[in-house]
Design a protein around this motif. Structure first.
Motif, PDB file in Angstrom:
ATOM      1  N   VAL A  80       0.855  -1.190   0.000  1.00  0.00           N
ATOM      2  CA  VAL A  80       0.000   0.000   0.000  1.00  0.00           C
ATOM      3  C   VAL A  80       0.891   1.240   0.000  1.00  0.00           C
ATOM      4  CG1 VAL A  80      -1.819   1.256   1.212  1.00  0.00           C
ATOM      5  CG2 VAL A  80      -1.772  -1.254   1.268  1.00  0.00           C
ATOM      6  N   THR A 131      -3.454   2.771   6.719  1.00  0.00           N
ATOM      7  CA  THR A 131      -3.332   2.113   5.423  1.00  0.00           C
ATOM      8  C   THR A 131      -4.211   0.873   5.407  1.00  0.00           C
ATOM      9  OG1 THR A 131      -1.472   0.676   6.037  1.00  0.00           O
ATOM     10  CG2 THR A 131      -0.942   2.892   5.256  1.00  0.00           C
ATOM     11  N   GLY A 190      -5.417  -2.470   2.627  1.00  0.00           N
ATOM     12  CA  GLY A 190      -5.249  -3.100   1.322  1.00  0.00           C
ATOM     13  C   GLY A 190      -6.007  -4.412   1.225  1.00  0.00           C
ATOM     14  N   SER A 227      -5.377  -5.842  -6.781  1.00  0.00           N
ATOM     15  CA  SER A 227      -5.363  -5.236  -5.451  1.00  0.00           C
ATOM     16  C   SER A 227      -5.995  -3.851  -5.472  1.00  0.00           C
ATOM     17  CB  SER A 227      -3.938  -5.140  -4.904  1.00  0.00           C
ATOM     18  OG  SER A 227      -3.141  -4.300  -5.702  1.00  0.00           O
ATOM     19  N   ASN A 266      -6.178  -0.494  -2.662  1.00  0.00           N
ATOM     20  CA  ASN A 266      -5.639  -0.010  -1.386  1.00  0.00           C
ATOM     21  C   ASN A 266      -5.990   1.451  -1.165  1.00  0.00           C
ATOM     22  OD1 ASN A 266      -3.278   1.591  -2.584  1.00  0.00           O
ATOM     23  ND2 ASN A 266      -2.844  -0.469  -3.347  1.00  0.00           N
ATOM     24  N   THR A 276      -4.933   4.918   1.571  1.00  0.00           N
ATOM     25  CA  THR A 276      -4.058   5.489   2.598  1.00  0.00           C
ATOM     26  C   THR A 276      -4.571   6.858   3.018  1.00  0.00           C
ATOM     27  OG1 THR A 276      -2.125   4.391   1.643  1.00  0.00           O
ATOM     28  CG2 THR A 276      -1.709   6.201   3.156  1.00  0.00           C
TER      29      THR A 276
END
Length: 635
Positions: free
Chosen positions: A129, A291, A293, A309, A311, A313
């Motif tokens: 991430v 974070t 993910g 994926s 993610n 933040t």
């Protein structure tokens, strides 16, 4: 604007420390000092790393060390645990090619220079991430909790052809613990200088058929009364304390032999003191990082694998009572494809990155920023490894919603010309888009162009058993370097961000390790010359020479370690008028199992209580002692 403009630094220590010379002398004297045959593996382990150990940072795919030509360091969980280090930057400072600067102690602004490159030129990831700030640029290092980190991989050299914007100096990947085996709880407590107190707890393990479900959870709380981090008159002389709470959760589920799902979550909140205002004002930093993910990995055929994926933040920083707040949200999507055909590896990835910056106007001098942008990318890679030959090529096209297209590429070749020896050569280009703050704040210029670089490097590496050695020479030239200067188009009297500078980061890194009896010796020496090509001045706060030397041994049930960190002189300002003296630090650490399930750890930093500065008017903590006790039942 505490975050952006108060990070001034000065050192008042003696000239270049003699330990740096000692480090080089000892390193050269060892008969087979070294690094891994491919990447640089420098960790304070007592055991030589396996050449079949895999890393993911070089190409974003899992590959054994023996298949790589990249310049990489790996720090494993045992090294992190035994080190007693207080922060991620403290751990990184022990690696080749890394210098750090921190304004005082833990919880205050920190920066990492990888091969002398600006701090914003290092791309940082936690469990895949991305972590970044659209205000200062680069990761906010003090927000990342080392207590939740299980492994670190550091790639030196441009990697934009793999990772896109920002990876001009290199990439740092941080990984949290992955659960495996039986249910394994742990609880730890610790105390240290400045009335530092730490408590941590967690569990990890796996369940189900063949451990199909794995989990790892951890929580840590740290408090310290701190000390006065400033020198001189005109500031509040109170102790600058800090409190940090962090946690992580990582769970995985193996659906079947071909499909796996992983989810990760990490967070930290920190409240720390800093000194800008006079008595009686108590200036506070407030940091928050989160974070998250989610990844699905699938192996569709023997040759073809895929990873998808998503993610997110959040990085937030604010100060009190001085009014400032900035918040960066970064969201990423990645579709990674790999196809293996004998000695050949083909990769293709589609990636999207979305950045949002919110800076509310909290006083009459600032203005509100609420901006966003996105980047869409296509990345292609080809790798070949057979016999004495290794080849890696990457191409990437990033389409930025603000700047249009940016193309980057890299090529690297390694040749094993003799048993245990390999020569490498590589070249690559990279870029970094200006931050939203650099473009749209009261000091910004919307017409700023991306910073770009061209890098070439040559390497020589040796590895046999527990002995490793490497020498890597590099030259990285950056154009359109963004600097803060007077004039510019923003109209602010204080100054503006401008694309006026050119820089060159040039140097040689020597690193290695060797086992003498039951003592593992490791060290590195960096000779570099990071310069502003327009003024021919050395870039601020970077030493031309710095070194580390360490030794670890197991004696009578104890793990004992010692290390030296040494830096030559630096300059605090771009004009090279204020000199920061060199310094040398000597640290000791030890750990032992005091009962079946209990481990005792002790660490002394700056044993000689050396008086020095790494940031102008900011004082490092001096000699510190930390003692910790951890309960972790044996399985």
């Amino acid at each position: 604007m505490t975050s952006s403009f108060t990070h001034v630094r000065r050192a008042a220590a003696p000239a270049c420390a003699r330990p740096a010379v000692l480090t080089l002398a000892l390193a050269c004297a060892l008969p087979a000092l070294a690094q891994q045959a491919e990447p640089v593996l420098v960790a304070q382990n007592l055991h030589a790393p396996s050449m079949r150990e895999t890393v993911v940072t070089a190409t974003r795919t899992a590959q054994p060390l023996s298949d790589l030509v990249a310049d990489i360091s790996v720090v494993d969980s045992e090294t992190i645990e035994n080190s007693g280090a207080t922060g991620v930057v403290d751990m990184l400072a022990r690696l080749p090619g890394v210098q750090i600067v921190r304004n005082g102690g833990v919880g205050n602004s920190a920066n990492v220079f990888l091969r002398g490159a600006e701090g914003r030129f290092t791309a940082v990831y936690i469990d895949g991430v991305r972590v970044d700030s659209q205000s200062t640029g680069g990761a906010v290092w003090e927000q990342i909790p080392l207590s939740q980190i299980d492994r670190i991989e550091v790639l030196r050299g441009p990697a934009a052809a793999v990772y896109g914007s920002d990876a001009i100096g290199g990439v740092v990947q941080l990984f949290t613990r992955k659960g495996e085996g039986a249910f394994a709880p742990y609880v730890g407590v610790g105390i240290g200088t400045h009335n530092t107190r730490k408590i941590e707890a967690g569990v990890s393990g796996s369940a189900g058929v063949d451990g199909a479900f794995d989990y790892a959870l951890g929580l840590t709380r740290t408090q310290s009364d701190g000390y006065d981090i400033r020198s001189g008159a005109g500031h509040n002389t109170d102790k600058d304390d800090y409190t940090a709470t962090s946690g992580n959760a990582r769970v995985g589920f193996k659906v079947n032999a071909q499909h796996r799902i992983d989810a990760t979550l990490l967070g930290q909140t920190m409240n720390s003191g800093y000194d800008t205002s006079p008595v009686p004002v108590d200036d506070r930093n407030k940091n928050r990082l989160r974070t998250a993910g989610l990844t699905w990995a699938a192996q569709w055929t023997q040759a073809y694998t895929m990873r998808l994926s998503v993610n997110d933040t959040l990085s937030r920083y604010e100060t009190e009572p001085s009014p400032y707040r900035t918040e960066t949200q970064l969201r990423g999507y990645l579709w990674q494809n790999e196809y293996r055909l004998g000695a050949h590896l083909f990769t293709a990835a589609l990636e999207r990155r979305e950045d949002t910056l919110i800076n509310p106007a909290l006083d009459e001098w600032s203005k509100t920023i609420d901006r966003d942008r996105s980047q869409n990318a296509l990345a292609l890679g080809y790798g070949y490894h057979a016999g004495a030959h290794t080849l890696q090529m990457n191409l990437r096209h990033d389409d930025d919603s603000e700047f249009g297209g940016e193309n980057t590429g890299s090529v690297a070749y390694g040749y094993g010309f003799a048993p245990h020896w390999r020569a490498t050569a590589s070249a690559g280009t990279a870029f970094r888009a200006p931050t939203l703050y650099q473009r749209f704040s009261e000091y910004g210029d919307a017409s700023l162009k991306p910073e770009s670089s061209r890098n070439v490097e040559l390497g020589l590496r040796y590895a046999q058993g527990s002995s490793t050695f490497s020498a890597v020479a590099y030259r990285n030239r950056v154009s359109n370097l963004i600097a803060f200067a007077g004039g510019g188009n923003c109209g602010a009297a204080f100054g503006c961000y401008v694309n006026t500078a050119r820089a060159e980061y040039r140097g040689i890194t020597l690193a290695g390790s060797h086992k003498l009896g039951n003592v593992q010796v490791h060290g590195s020496m960096d000779f570099q010359n990071p310069r502003d090509l327009d003024t021919d001045k050395r870039l601020a706060r970077r030493a031309k020479r710095y070194a580390t030397l360490g030794a670890d041994a197991r004696v009578g049930g104890w793990t004992l370690g010692a290390e030296v960190q040494a830096s030559g002189q630096r300059f605090d300002d771009a004009k090279n008028t204020r000199t920061l003296g060199g310094y040398g630090l000597f640290n000791l650490y030890a750990s032992t199992r005091v009962a079946r399930d209990f481990t005792l750890l002790a660490r002394v930093d700056n044993l000689a209580d050396k008086s020095y500065e790494v940031a102008r008017t900011y004082v490092p903590p001096g000699r510190t002692l930390y003692v910790g006790l951890k309960w972790a039942p044996k399985q």
